[in-house]
Write a protein that holds these residues in place. Structure first.
Motif, PDB file in Angstrom:
ATOM      1  N   CYS A  53      69.681 -12.390  53.147  1.00 42.45           N
ATOM      2  CA  CYS A  53      69.884 -12.949  54.489  1.00 42.45           C
ATOM      3  C   CYS A  53      68.621 -13.671  54.946  1.00 42.45           C
ATOM      4  CB  CYS A  53      70.328 -11.891  55.492  1.00 42.45           C
ATOM      5  SG  CYS A  53      69.496 -10.334  55.411  1.00 42.45           S
ATOM      6  N   TYR A  54      67.765 -14.028  53.987  1.00 38.54           N
ATOM      7  CA  TYR A  54      66.502 -14.663  54.331  1.00 38.54           C
ATOM      8  C   TYR A  54      66.386 -16.068  53.751  1.00 38.54           C
ATOM      9  CZ  TYR A  54      65.365  -9.878  55.503  1.00 38.54           C
ATOM     10  OH  TYR A  54      65.386  -8.628  56.033  1.00 38.54           O
ATOM     11  N   GLY A  55      66.697 -16.257  52.487  1.00 35.99           N
ATOM     12  CA  GLY A  55      66.490 -17.576  51.909  1.00 35.99           C
ATOM     13  C   GLY A  55      66.980 -17.680  50.488  1.00 35.99           C
ATOM     14  N   GLY A  56      66.574 -18.757  49.834  1.00 34.26           N
ATOM     15  CA  GLY A  56      67.054 -19.079  48.501  1.00 34.26           C
ATOM     16  C   GLY A  56      66.647 -18.093  47.427  1.00 34.26           C
ATOM     17  N   PHE A  57      65.411 -17.598  47.490  1.00 41.61           N
ATOM     18  CA  PHE A  57      64.964 -16.666  46.450  1.00 41.61           C
ATOM     19  C   PHE A  57      65.755 -15.368  46.508  1.00 41.61           C
ATOM     20  CE2 PHE A  57      62.041 -13.425  44.699  1.00 41.61           C
ATOM     21  CZ  PHE A  57      62.007 -13.899  43.405  1.00 41.61           C
ATOM     22  N   GLU A  58      66.016 -14.874  47.714  1.00 43.16           N
ATOM     23  CA  GLU A  58      66.794 -13.645  47.864  1.00 43.16           C
ATOM     24  C   GLU A  58      68.232 -13.858  47.374  1.00 43.16           C
ATOM     25  OE1 GLU A  58      64.569 -14.681  50.214  1.00 43.16           O
ATOM     26  OE2 GLU A  58      63.180 -13.070  49.759  1.00 43.16           O
ATOM     27  N   GLU A 112      70.038 -11.805  44.354  1.00 51.70           N
ATOM     28  CA  GLU A 112      71.352 -11.179  44.546  1.00 51.70           C
ATOM     29  C   GLU A 112      72.350 -11.651  43.487  1.00 51.70           C
ATOM     30  OE1 GLU A 112      74.899 -11.210  47.848  1.00 51.70           O
ATOM     31  OE2 GLU A 112      72.819 -11.170  48.580  1.00 51.70           O
ATOM     32  N   GLU A 113      72.409 -12.958  43.256  1.00 48.91           N
ATOM     33  CA  GLU A 113      73.373 -13.511  42.301  1.00 48.91           C
ATOM     34  C   GLU A 113      73.049 -13.112  40.860  1.00 48.91           C
ATOM     35  OE1 GLU A 113      76.231 -15.271  42.743  1.00 48.91           O
ATOM     36  OE2 GLU A 113      75.997 -14.880  44.889  1.00 48.91           O
ATOM     37  N   ILE A 114      71.812 -13.325  40.450  1.00 46.68           N
ATOM     38  CA  ILE A 114      71.435 -13.001  39.068  1.00 46.68           C
ATOM     39  C   ILE A 114      71.465 -11.492  38.846  1.00 46.68           C
ATOM     40  CG2 ILE A 114      69.539 -13.047  37.399  1.00 46.68           C
ATOM     41  CD1 ILE A 114      68.830 -15.815  38.553  1.00 46.68           C
ATOM     42  N   GLY A 115      70.949 -10.734  39.820  1.00 49.83           N
ATOM     43  CA  GLY A 115      70.945  -9.285  39.692  1.00 49.83           C
ATOM     44  C   GLY A 115      72.339  -8.707  39.550  1.00 49.83           C
ATOM     45  N   GLY A 116      73.252  -9.159  40.385  1.00 48.14           N
ATOM     46  CA  GLY A 116      74.635  -8.682  40.302  1.00 48.14           C
ATOM     47  C   GLY A 116      75.275  -8.987  38.962  1.00 48.14           C
ATOM     48  N   ARG A 117      74.982 -10.161  38.427  1.00 48.86           N
ATOM     49  CA  ARG A 117      75.555 -10.553  37.134  1.00 48.86           C
ATOM     50  C   ARG A 117      74.955  -9.743  35.986  1.00 48.86           C
ATOM     51  NH1 ARG A 117      75.832 -17.084  38.248  1.00 48.86           N
ATOM     52  NH2 ARG A 117      77.050 -16.844  40.158  1.00 48.86           N
ATOM     53  N   MET A 162      63.012  -6.468  39.707  1.00 48.95           N
ATOM     54  CA  MET A 162      62.774  -7.719  40.414  1.00 48.95           C
ATOM     55  C   MET A 162      61.867  -7.416  41.601  1.00 48.95           C
ATOM     56  SD  MET A 162      66.254  -9.860  40.261  1.00 48.95           S
ATOM     57  CE  MET A 162      66.853 -10.464  38.716  1.00 48.95           C
ATOM     58  N   VAL A 163      60.768  -8.138  41.674  1.00 47.58           N
ATOM     59  CA  VAL A 163      59.776  -7.919  42.723  1.00 47.58           C
ATOM     60  C   VAL A 163      59.465  -9.258  43.402  1.00 47.58           C
ATOM     61  CG1 VAL A 163      58.744  -5.929  41.575  1.00 47.58           C
ATOM     62  CG2 VAL A 163      57.861  -8.192  41.112  1.00 47.58           C
ATOM     63  N   GLY A 164      58.808  -9.169  44.551  1.00 50.38           N
ATOM     64  CA  GLY A 164      58.411 -10.383  45.257  1.00 50.38           C
ATOM     65  C   GLY A 164      59.488 -10.921  46.172  1.00 50.38           C
ATOM     66  N   THR A 165      60.473 -10.116  46.472  1.00 50.08           N
ATOM     67  CA  THR A 165      61.576 -10.528  47.325  1.00 50.08           C
ATOM     68  C   THR A 165      61.595  -9.677  48.586  1.00 50.08           C
ATOM     69  OG1 THR A 165      63.974 -10.787  47.437  1.00 50.08           O
ATOM     70  CG2 THR A 165      63.165  -9.001  46.065  1.00 50.08           C
ATOM     71  N   ARG A 166      62.167 -10.224  49.634  1.00 48.80           N
ATOM     72  CA  ARG A 166      62.353  -9.424  50.851  1.00 48.80           C
ATOM     73  C   ARG A 166      63.442  -8.393  50.627  1.00 48.80           C
ATOM     74  NH1 ARG A 166      61.683 -13.253  56.128  1.00 48.80           N
ATOM     75  NH2 ARG A 166      59.734 -14.205  55.469  1.00 48.80           N
ATOM     76  N   GLY A 167      64.370  -8.700  49.734  1.00 47.12           N
ATOM     77  CA  GLY A 167      65.404  -7.731  49.386  1.00 47.12           C
ATOM     78  C   GLY A 167      66.797  -8.314  49.394  1.00 47.12           C
ATOM     79  N   VAL A 168      67.740  -7.460  49.052  1.00 48.65           N
ATOM     80  CA  VAL A 168      69.152  -7.804  49.074  1.00 48.65           C
ATOM     81  C   VAL A 168      69.857  -6.786  49.943  1.00 48.65           C
ATOM     82  CG1 VAL A 168      69.210  -8.976  46.849  1.00 48.65           C
ATOM     83  CG2 VAL A 168      69.532  -6.533  46.909  1.00 48.65           C
TER      84      VAL A 168
END
Length: 67
Positions: free
Chosen positions: A21-26, A30-35, A12-18
């Motif tokens: 703590c920044y916004g909806g995309f992050e 976090e949610e999809i990645g964890g699942r 997963m790219v294009g994110t500030r990270g997990v």
């Protein structure tokens, strides 16, 4: 790290990270990645370097911090 049969490698790219703590995309990453990790997939998240402590994993996702 051994992968489960039928699992895939995902980046997963294009994110500030997990953790998010920044916004909806992050939060989405976090949610999809964890699942996906729970289902046995190998997930890497490319994150921005924040200057603070940089964890190497989060909820089973491997984190790679870039400048």
């Amino acid at each position: 790290m051994a992968r489960a049969p039928g699992s895939v490698r995902i980046a997963m790219v294009g994110t500030r990270g997990v953790p998010a703590c920044y916004g909806g995309f992050e939060t989405c990453v976090e949610e999809i990645g964890g699942r996906l990790v729970e289902r046995g997939h190998d997930l890497v998240v490319y994150c921005r370097t924040t200057g603070g402590p940089a964890p190497h994993t989060f909820k089973g996702m491997r984190l790679i911090h870039l400048p």
